[in-house]
Design an enzyme around this catalytic site. Structure first.
Site, PDB file in Angstrom:
ATOM      1  N   TRP A  42       0.819  -1.219   0.000  1.00  0.00           N
ATOM      2  CA  TRP A  42       0.000   0.000   0.000  1.00  0.00           C
ATOM      3  C   TRP A  42       0.849   1.264   0.000  1.00  0.00           C
ATOM      4  O   TRP A  42       0.520   2.231  -0.696  1.00  0.00           O
ATOM      5  CB  TRP A  42      -1.009  -0.008   1.152  1.00  0.00           C
ATOM      6  CG  TRP A  42      -2.020  -1.087   0.948  1.00  0.00           C
ATOM      7  CD1 TRP A  42      -2.184  -2.220   1.670  1.00  0.00           C
ATOM      8  CD2 TRP A  42      -3.000  -1.163  -0.115  1.00  0.00           C
ATOM      9  NE1 TRP A  42      -3.192  -2.987   1.143  1.00  0.00           N
ATOM     10  CE2 TRP A  42      -3.713  -2.361   0.048  1.00  0.00           C
ATOM     11  CE3 TRP A  42      -3.338  -0.333  -1.180  1.00  0.00           C
ATOM     12  CZ2 TRP A  42      -4.738  -2.746  -0.806  1.00  0.00           C
ATOM     13  CZ3 TRP A  42      -4.363  -0.714  -2.042  1.00  0.00           C
ATOM     14  CH2 TRP A  42      -5.049  -1.914  -1.854  1.00  0.00           C
ATOM     15  N   LYS A  80     -12.440  -1.396   7.550  1.00  0.00           N
ATOM     16  CA  LYS A  80     -11.733  -2.455   8.279  1.00  0.00           C
ATOM     17  C   LYS A  80     -12.083  -2.380   9.771  1.00  0.00           C
ATOM     18  O   LYS A  80     -12.761  -3.248  10.286  1.00  0.00           O
ATOM     19  CB  LYS A  80     -10.234  -2.356   8.049  1.00  0.00           C
ATOM     20  CG  LYS A  80      -9.889  -2.585   6.579  1.00  0.00           C
ATOM     21  CD  LYS A  80      -8.514  -2.137   6.243  1.00  0.00           C
ATOM     22  CE  LYS A  80      -8.324  -1.990   4.753  1.00  0.00           C
ATOM     23  NZ  LYS A  80      -8.555  -3.193   3.968  1.00  0.00           N
ATOM     24  N   ASP A 132      -1.058   6.634   6.659  1.00  0.00           N
ATOM     25  CA  ASP A 132      -2.189   5.809   6.232  1.00  0.00           C
ATOM     26  C   ASP A 132      -2.472   4.814   7.353  1.00  0.00           C
ATOM     27  O   ASP A 132      -1.686   3.891   7.582  1.00  0.00           O
ATOM     28  CB  ASP A 132      -1.817   5.080   4.931  1.00  0.00           C
ATOM     29  CG  ASP A 132      -2.865   4.052   4.497  1.00  0.00           C
ATOM     30  OD1 ASP A 132      -3.909   3.948   5.160  1.00  0.00           O
ATOM     31  OD2 ASP A 132      -2.628   3.358   3.484  1.00  0.00           O
TER      32      ASP A 132
HETATM   33  N1  PMP Z   1      -4.176   1.505   2.546  1.00  0.00           N
HETATM   34  C1  PMP Z   1      -4.260   0.330   3.192  1.00  0.00           C
HETATM   35  C2  PMP Z   1      -3.360   0.078   4.360  1.00  0.00           C
HETATM   36  C3  PMP Z   1      -5.193  -0.630   2.767  1.00  0.00           C
HETATM   37  O1  PMP Z   1      -5.282  -1.797   3.414  1.00  0.00           O
HETATM   38  C4  PMP Z   1      -6.035  -0.353   1.666  1.00  0.00           C
HETATM   39  C5  PMP Z   1      -7.101  -1.308   1.175  1.00  0.00           C
HETATM   40  N2  PMP Z   1      -7.088  -2.554   1.612  1.00  0.00           N
HETATM   41  C6  PMP Z   1      -5.871   0.866   1.012  1.00  0.00           C
HETATM   42  C7  PMP Z   1      -4.953   1.778   1.484  1.00  0.00           C
HETATM   43  C8  PMP Z   1      -6.698   1.211  -0.195  1.00  0.00           C
HETATM   44  O2  PMP Z   1      -7.961   1.531   0.240  1.00  0.00           O
HETATM   45  P1  PMP Z   1      -9.238   1.614  -0.713  1.00  0.00           P
HETATM   46  O3  PMP Z   1      -9.521   0.260  -1.221  1.00  0.00           O
HETATM   47  O4  PMP Z   1     -10.280   2.153   0.230  1.00  0.00           O
HETATM   48  O5  PMP Z   1      -8.909   2.588  -1.797  1.00  0.00           O
END
Ligand code: PMP
Length: 367
Positions: free
Chosen positions: A103, A197, A173
Site C-alpha cells: 500500500w 476495516k 495511512d
Molecule cells: N491503505 C491500506 C493500508 C489498505 O489496506 C487499503 C485497502 N485494503 C488501502 C490503502 C486502499 O484503500 P481503498 O480500497 O479504500 O482505496
C-alpha cells in the site's frame, strides 16, 4: 452470528453484531424522523446531529486537539494516495516516502505524478521487516514524510510512530489499524483511513489534519479531494456518503462503550498472540516471514506446509476452516498463503476457535 461464524476478512470486514442489529432495527425509521438514515437530507437537522456525534466520538477516543480538523471524504485510501500530494506537495515540491509494503508502494507511485518522491528506505525484494533507523534517508526540506502504519497485505506494522525532522509534517495511512491502539495525534500533520476495516463500512474515509496544512493545494487539485474546501464546508461541499458516515458513528460509539482504544489494544495483543504463538510452536508447519517486532496485530499472514507454503494444503486449510465457520482466511492474491485479519470486531473467542482449528489441522496434516 458470532458463536457460529467468525469472519476474518481483510476488508470490507466484520462489523460488531451489536451494531448491525441496531442498524437493522432502525433501518426503516431513524429516531423520530419518519425516514431511514439513507433517505435523510445531508443538510437536515437529523443528519447534522449524526455528523456532530461522529466528530465528538472521534475527538474523544483519539483525544484530538482543537487545531486539527476532522474531514469525511470519498475515494477510499486510494483517493488519499492522490489527495495527500495534491494538497501538501506544493509546500516544497518534494516528499519523503517510507515504503514497507504494497500500500505504501501504491501511494508512492501516485505521489510521483505530482512532485518529486524520495524513497527513505533502501529498496526491498520482500516486505518482511522495517529497516533500522540508521539506514533511513530523511530530507529536512521535504514537504512531508509519508508512511503506512499497517501494511494489510504483508502483515507488517509499525509499533512506534517514526521520528521525523523538526518542522516536516508526518502523514500516515492508518486504514488497517485505525482505532486499534492509542496514539498521539499531535505527532502527525495528517492521518487518514478508509472505514471498511476497523471503523465501519466502505465509502467513507476519515481524515484528521492539522489546520496549518490547509490552504495550499496544487492548482490541479480536484475539488472533491481538496482538504481546504472540505474543511471549510464541514465535509458537506457535496452529498457525502451519509449512510457510511452513520455506520462509522455507531461503530465508534461501540468502541467507546467497550472501553476505548486501551481495551481495543489489549484485545488485539491477546488475539494476535494466540495465532503467532501457534505458528511459532508448530515446528515449521506454519510459518510467518515477518520479523517479530514488526508483526501486525491486525493482519496475521502465514504459510501452511513450510516457508513457501504448499498450495494444495493451503486450499484444504481454507476450505476446512470455512466448513467450521471460520471464514475468509485466504491470503491476498499477490502473495498467496493465509491471512487472518483480527480487527476490533473480531472476538477473542473467535480467534481461540481459529487457534484450536490450527492445532488440529497441524496434527492431522503434518506428513
Ligand atoms: N491503505 C491500506 C493500508 C489498505 O489496506 C487499503 C485497502 N485494503 C488501502 C490503502 C486502499 O484503500 P481503498 O480500497 O479504500 O482505496
Amino acid at each position: 452470528m458470532e458463536g457460529k461464524i467468525t469472519y476474518f476478512s481483510p476488508g470490507p470486514a466484520k462489523i460488531p453484531d451489536e451494531v448491525l442489529l441496531h442498524l437493522q432495527k432502525e433501518l426503516v425509521c431513524h429516531k423520530n424522523s419518519h425516514v431511514s438514515v439513507m433517505e435523510l437530507s445531508h443538510r437536515s437537522k437529523d443528519f447534522t446531529d449524526i455528523l456532530d456525534g461522529l466528530e465528538r466520538v472521534v475527538r474523544e477516543l483519539l483525544n484530538v486537539p482543537a487545531n486539527y480538523k476532522i474531514l469525511l471524504m470519498q475515494g477510499g485510501g486510494t483517493g488519499q494516495f492522490a489527495a495527500v500530494p495534491l494538497n501538501l506537495m506544493s509546500r516544497k515540491g518534494k516528499a519523503d516516502y517510507i515504503v514497507t509494503g504494497s500500500w505504501s508502494s501504491k501511494a508512492t507511485k501516485e505521489a510521483s505524478k505530482y512532485g518529486t518522491v524520495n524513497l527513505v528506505l533502501p529498496k526491498m525484494d520482500r516486505f518482511t521487516h522495517i529497516p533500522d533507523k540508521s539506514v533511513w534517508k530523511l530530507d529536512p526540506e521535504a514537504s512531508y514524510v509519508y508512511y503506512c502504519a499497517n501494511e494489510t497485505v504483508e502483515g507488517v506494522e509499525f509499533q512506534d510512530i517514526p521520528e521525523v525532522p523538526e518542522g516536516v509534517p508526518l502523514v500516515c495511512d492508518m486504514s488497517s489499524n485505525y482505532f486499534s491502539r492509542p496514539f498521539d495525534v499531535t505527532k502527525f500533520g495528517l492521518i487518514y483511513g478508509g472505514a471498511q476495516k476497523n471503523i465501519g463500512s466502505s465509502g467513507v474515509t476519515l481524515v484528521i489534519i492539522r489546520e496549518d496544512l490547509l490552504g495550499s493545494p496544487l492548482p490541479v487539485c480536484p475539488t472533491i479531494l481538496d482538504y481546504t474546501i472540505t474543511a471549510k464546508n464541514g465535509s458537506l461541499y457535496n452529498t457525502p456518503p451519509t449512510y457510511a458516515i452513520h455506520v462509522m458513528g455507531e461503530v465508534l460509539k461501540w468502541v467507546k462503550k467497550e472501553g476505548g482504544l486501551e481495551e481495543m489494544e489489549k484485545r488485539s495483543i491477546k488475539k494476535s498472540n494466540l495465532i503467532y504463538s501457534i505458528i511459532d510452536e508448530s515446528d515449521g508447519f506454519y510459518s510467518n516471514p515477518v520479523e517479530s517486532k514488526s508483526r501486525s496485530r491486525m493482519n496475521v499472514v502465514f504459510r501452511v506446509g513450510g516457508a513457501k507454503g504448499k498450495e494444495d494444503l493451503e486450499k484444504k486449510f481454507v476450505d476446512s476452516a470455512a466448513a467450521e465457520g471460520l471464514l475468509s482466511l485466504k491470503g491476498h492474491r499477490s502473495v498467496g498463503g493465509i491471512r487472518a485479519s483480527l480487527y476490533n470486531a473480531i472476538t477473542v473467542e473467535g480467534v481461540t476457535r481459529l487457534r484450536s482449528f490450527m492445532e488440529r489441522f497441524c496434527k492431522e496434516n503434518r506428513a
